[in-house]
Design an enzyme around this catalytic site. Structure first.
Site, short mmCIF file in Angstrom:
data_model
loop_
_atom_site.label_atom_id
_atom_site.label_comp_id
_atom_site.label_asym_id
_atom_site.label_seq_id
_atom_site.Cartn_x
_atom_site.Cartn_y
_atom_site.Cartn_z
N HIS A 70 0.75 -1.32 -0.04
CA HIS A 70 -0.03 0.01 0.00
C HIS A 70 0.88 1.18 0.06
CE1 HIS A 70 -2.64 2.98 1.63
NE2 HIS A 70 -3.85 2.15 1.44
N ASP A 95 3.00 -4.12 8.28
CA ASP A 95 1.82 -3.26 8.38
C ASP A 95 0.75 -4.27 8.39
OD1 ASP A 95 -0.57 -1.93 7.37
OD2 ASP A 95 0.60 -1.42 5.29
N GLN A 107 -4.51 -4.61 7.21
CA GLN A 107 -5.64 -5.74 6.85
C GLN A 107 -5.67 -6.67 7.73
OE1 GLN A 107 -7.78 -5.06 4.49
NE2 GLN A 107 -7.15 -2.87 4.02
N LYS A 139 -10.51 0.11 10.40
CA LYS A 139 -10.64 -1.08 9.69
C LYS A 139 -11.05 -2.39 10.68
CE LYS A 139 -7.13 0.23 6.13
NZ LYS A 139 -8.23 0.53 5.01
N CYS A 192 -4.66 2.14 -3.70
CA CYS A 192 -3.38 2.95 -3.09
C CYS A 192 -2.35 2.04 -3.30
CB CYS A 192 -3.67 3.21 -1.65
SG CYS A 192 -4.68 4.51 -1.35
#
Length: 401
Positions: free
Chosen positions: A120, A197, A200, A223, A359
Site C-alpha cells: 500500500h 503493516d 488488513q 478497519k 493505493c
C-alpha cells in the site's frame, strides 16, 4: 446456500444502509461500527470530556483511566505483554511515517530498505522518501504467480546492507497472507529492523506479535470496526529505544527549557499534543465487543462468505481475479470492460465496492492495469449481500458488453 450473519444486528449502520437500498462491500477501506462503540463514544462525550495525563480534576482522571485502559486492551489483543509498547497515532499511515522519520538517524548512504511489490502507498512512500533523503537503496521484493512475496528471490535481495524490512501481513489488493515468518527470519539474520503493516491482517483473527517476532507492527482502528483518526504502533522495547521523536509538544516533554528539552520515553514520548481521546476509548470498547465473539465462528463465517464470493465470480465469463485471494476480499477485472464504468453501474444499483488502484499504484502498473474492482467482506455481511452484488454485476455487464 444461505450464510446468515449472527452479528449483523450489532451494527446499526447496516440496517440504515439497507433502508437506503445500499449493500456495503467496501470493508477493506473502512468498516461499519458496533453499537458497543457508539455507546462508548456517547458515554464519554455526555459524561464530561477532558484531556488526559495532565489535569488533576475528576473528569481528567476518568478520561486518563479510560484512555490507559484502552492501551492495555490493545496490548492484550496483540499479546504485546507490556502496554508501554503500544503507541497511539492518528492512523496506520501516521505510524509508518513516525517510523520513517524516527529511525532515519540509523541509516547511512548506501544502506538498503526492503519492501515488497504489493505494498500500500502508506508502506511505500515513507520509505521511498526516506531513501531519497538519506541516499539509500529501496529494494523491491517481487511476487510469485499466486501473489505472494517470492521467497526464492527474497533470499538474494535481503542481504548484509539491509537495515530494515517493511512488508504487509495481508495484501489489500490480493487478499493473501504473506510469508512473514520466513521473511522476518531473513531480515533478523542480517540484524535488520522489521516492520509489519497489519492494517488488513489485524481484522482477521488474533495475531500474537511476540510470536510473530517483528520489531514494529502497525494498524488502523477504523478497519478493525473502531473509530477513525486513530492508529496503533506496537514496538518492542529494544526497538523503541532506537526510535527518536518525530513530533514535538505537549505531554511528550519531560523538561523544557528555552534552548533545550528532554522528552519522555515511549509511549508518551511519541504522543505529542492532545491524542484522539474519544477514539482511543472507543477502540477499547470495540475490542471488548470483538473479544466477546466466538472467534472460530467468525473465522468460519468469513471463510464461507469468501468461498461464496469466489465461486460466484468464477461462474461468470470474462472475469479474472488478481492473484489467488485466500480470505476477506477479491479484486478482479473484466475483459473488455473498464473498472470505473463497472463501478459506476454497480453504484447506481446501490452496491458499494471499490474501484481503482487501491493505493497500490505500482502493483497495478506491474499488472498493466489502470485499476480493478475490489469486493471486501466483514463479519456482518451475509450471502444476501453477495446475491445482490451478483445480480447487479450481471445487469452491469449486460449493459457494458
Amino acid at each position: 446456500m444461505m450464510i446468515p450473519s449472527p452479528w449483523r444486528a450489532d451494527f446499526p449502520a447496516i440496517a440504515a444502509l439497507q433502508r437506503q437500498d445500499q449493500t456495503y462491500l467496501d470493508n477493506a477501506a473502512t468498516t461499519q461500527k458496533p453499537q458497543a462503540l457508539l455507546d462508548a463514544l456517547t458515554h464519554y462525550y455526555a459524561n464530561g470530556a477532558a484531556n488526559v495525563h495532565r489535569a488533576q480534576h475528576l473528569p481528567g482522571a476518568h478520561a486518563t483511566q479510560a484512555f490507559e485502559d484502552s492501551r492495555l486492551k490493545v496490548a492484550q489483543w496483540l499479546n504485546a505483554g507490556d502496554s508501554g509498547q503500544i503507541i497511539f497515532t492518528h492512523g496506520a499511515t501516521s505510524a509508518l511515517n513516525l517510523l520513517a522519520y524516527g529511525l532515519e538517524h540509523l541509516f547511512q548512504p548506501g544502506d538498503e530498505i526492503v519492501i515488497s511489490a504489493l505494498e500500500h502507498h502508506a508502506n511505500l512512500l515513507p520509505w521511498q522518501q526516506l531513501a531519497q533523503r538519506r541516499q539509500l537503496k529501496l529494494v523491491i521484493l517481487p511476487l510469485d504467480a499466486d501473489g505472494l512475496i517470492d521467497l526464492a528471490a527474497a533470499v538474494h535481495l535481503i542481504g548484509p546492507r539491509t537495515r530494515l524490512l517493511a512488508v504487509s501481513q495481508l495484501s489489500n489488493v490480493l487478499g493473501a497472507w504473506q510469508p512473514l515468518t520466513a521473511l522476518l527470519g531473513m531480515a533478523k539474520a542480517q540484524n535488520a529492523l522489521t516492520v509489519v503493516d497489519g492494517a488488513q491482517g489485524v481484522v482477521h483473527g488474533r495475531h500474537d506479535v511476540q510470536a510473530l517476532g517483528c520489531d514494529f507492527y502497525v494498524f488502523s482502528s477504523h478497519k478493525l470496526y473502531g473509530p477513525d483518526g486513530l492508529g496503533v504502533l506496537f514496538g518492542r522495547n529494544a526497538a523503541l529505544e532506537q526510535l527518536q521523536p518525530w513530533q514535538f509538544g505537549g505531554e511528550m516533554v519531560l523538561e523544557a527549557n528555552y534552548q533545550d528539552s528532554r522528552f519522555r520515553p515511549a509511549p508518551l514520548g511519541f504522543e505529542a499534543g492532545t491524542p484522539p481521546i474519544a477514539s482511543v476509548i472507543g477502540l477499547g470498547a470495540t475490542l471488548d465487543y470483538l473479544a466477546g465473539l466466538d472467534q472460530d465462528a467468525v473465522s468460519a463465517h468469513e471463510a464461507a462468505l469468501h468461498d461464496y464470493l469466489l465461486r460466484g465470480l468464477a461462474a461468470r465469463n470474462g472475469i479474472r481475479l488478481l492473484g489467488k485471494p485466500q480470505l476477506a476480499l477479491a479484486s478482479f477485472v473484466v475483459e473488455g470492460v473498464h473498472n470505473a464504468d463497472l463501478a459506476h453501474l454497480l453504484t447506481e444499483q446501490g452496491i458499494a465496492v471499490r474501484a481503482g488502484h487501491h493505493c497500490a499504484m505500482p502493483l497495478m502498473k506491474s499488472f498493466e492495469l489502470a485499476g480493478a474492482i475490489r469486493v471486501s467482506l466483514a463479519l456482518y455481511n451475509d450471502s444476501e449481500d453477495l446475491e445482490r452484488f451478483f445480480e447487479a454485476l450481471d445487469q452491469a455487464l449486460e449493459m457494458l458488453r
